[in-house]
Design an enzyme around this catalytic site. Sequence first.
Site, short mmCIF file in Angstrom:
data_model
loop_
_atom_site.label_atom_id
_atom_site.label_comp_id
_atom_site.label_asym_id
_atom_site.label_seq_id
_atom_site.Cartn_x
_atom_site.Cartn_y
_atom_site.Cartn_z
N GLY A 130 2.76 2.10 10.80
CA GLY A 130 3.70 3.19 10.63
C GLY A 130 4.43 3.59 11.90
N SER A 170 3.64 -2.26 10.22
CA SER A 170 5.11 -2.34 10.35
C SER A 170 5.69 -3.70 9.94
CB SER A 170 5.54 -1.96 11.77
OG SER A 170 5.13 -0.64 12.07
N ASN A 175 0.87 -1.18 0.00
CA ASN A 175 0.00 0.00 0.00
C ASN A 175 0.91 1.22 0.00
OD1 ASN A 175 -1.80 2.04 0.55
ND2 ASN A 175 -2.31 1.33 2.62
N GLU A 229 -6.69 4.57 7.98
CA GLU A 229 -6.50 6.00 7.73
C GLU A 229 -7.76 6.60 7.11
OE1 GLU A 229 -2.79 5.52 5.62
OE2 GLU A 229 -1.89 4.85 7.50
N LYS A 277 0.18 4.28 -0.21
CA LYS A 277 -0.43 5.44 0.44
C LYS A 277 -0.19 6.71 -0.39
CE LYS A 277 -0.13 3.10 4.85
NZ LYS A 277 0.02 3.17 6.30
P1 PGA Z 1 3.02 0.21 7.60
O1 PGA Z 1 1.52 0.41 6.99
O2 PGA Z 1 3.56 -1.07 7.01
O3 PGA Z 1 3.78 1.42 7.16
O4 PGA Z 1 2.87 0.10 9.08
C1 PGA Z 1 0.65 -0.67 6.84
C2 PGA Z 1 -0.67 -0.19 6.30
O5 PGA Z 1 -1.21 0.81 6.80
O6 PGA Z 1 -1.25 -0.78 5.36
#
Ligand code: PGA
Length: 250
Positions: free
Chosen positions: A172, A212, A9, A96, A11
């Site tokens: 994150g 993460s 993803n 989100e 984002k």
């Molecule tokens: P991250 O995000 O791996 O940066 O923690 C995962 C996600 O929100 O899909």
Amino acid sequence: MRRAYIAGNWKMNLTPSEGVKLAKELAEAAKGCSAKVMVAPNFVTLPGVAEALKDSDIIVAAQNMNDHTSGAFTGEVAPAMLKDLGINTVILGHSERRAIYGESDALINSKVLLALEEGMDVVLCIGETLEEREGGKLEEVLSRQVTEGLKNVTEQQMAKITLAYEPVWAIGTGKTASPEDADGAHALVRSIIEKLFNKTVAEETIIQYGGSVKAANVKELMAKENIDGALVGGASLSVEKFLPIVTFDK
Ligand code: PGA
């Protein structure tokens, strides 16, 4: 047998030219890997990435879409616009979208139903906040998100649904749920699916873990019985970081 499904993803990262460059590098590097692989660029990067990956096995997905087919919805994107680009997969209900843009379970459900009506595959995200987990509300929250998100989805349509369990406190932040905690939550989600549908659907549904995920923890997460894949944010933004996750079984 549930086939491993690893998704990136992106984002609100990578410009169209950066996205196309990464997509091409990834297509080359991930050739022949056994997992199903998906990337989800932002809307303006989708056309270029879809074109760059059209001859590869990598699936290109949208990170969101509207719950209407067309009309006066300024700034929004409809399923037909995605399908015209060859995009047949959409991530819905990301935390989100829920937390920052106020998306409710009801809105997410209407997006899920429209995506299915349009013949698209869905990655439906669910997950609790730290406050909810510490308040003993894990089961209640997951149960509500799964039940409401999948309302009026048929048993047959469940073949088009992947769930992504992403504890909000692990996204994150560098904090990952322990493989045991994640597996426990996945088992809970599977039991909720069994109650809503049946044992076969529960056993066949792919449940990704997100929060993460990185090269250093993917193997132990994927070794768990109920963890079938990963939804990766930060570590999906370069081939160096994403390839070891995609090829976790090598
Ligand atoms: P991250 O995000 O791996 O940066 O923690 C995962 C996600 O929100 O899909």
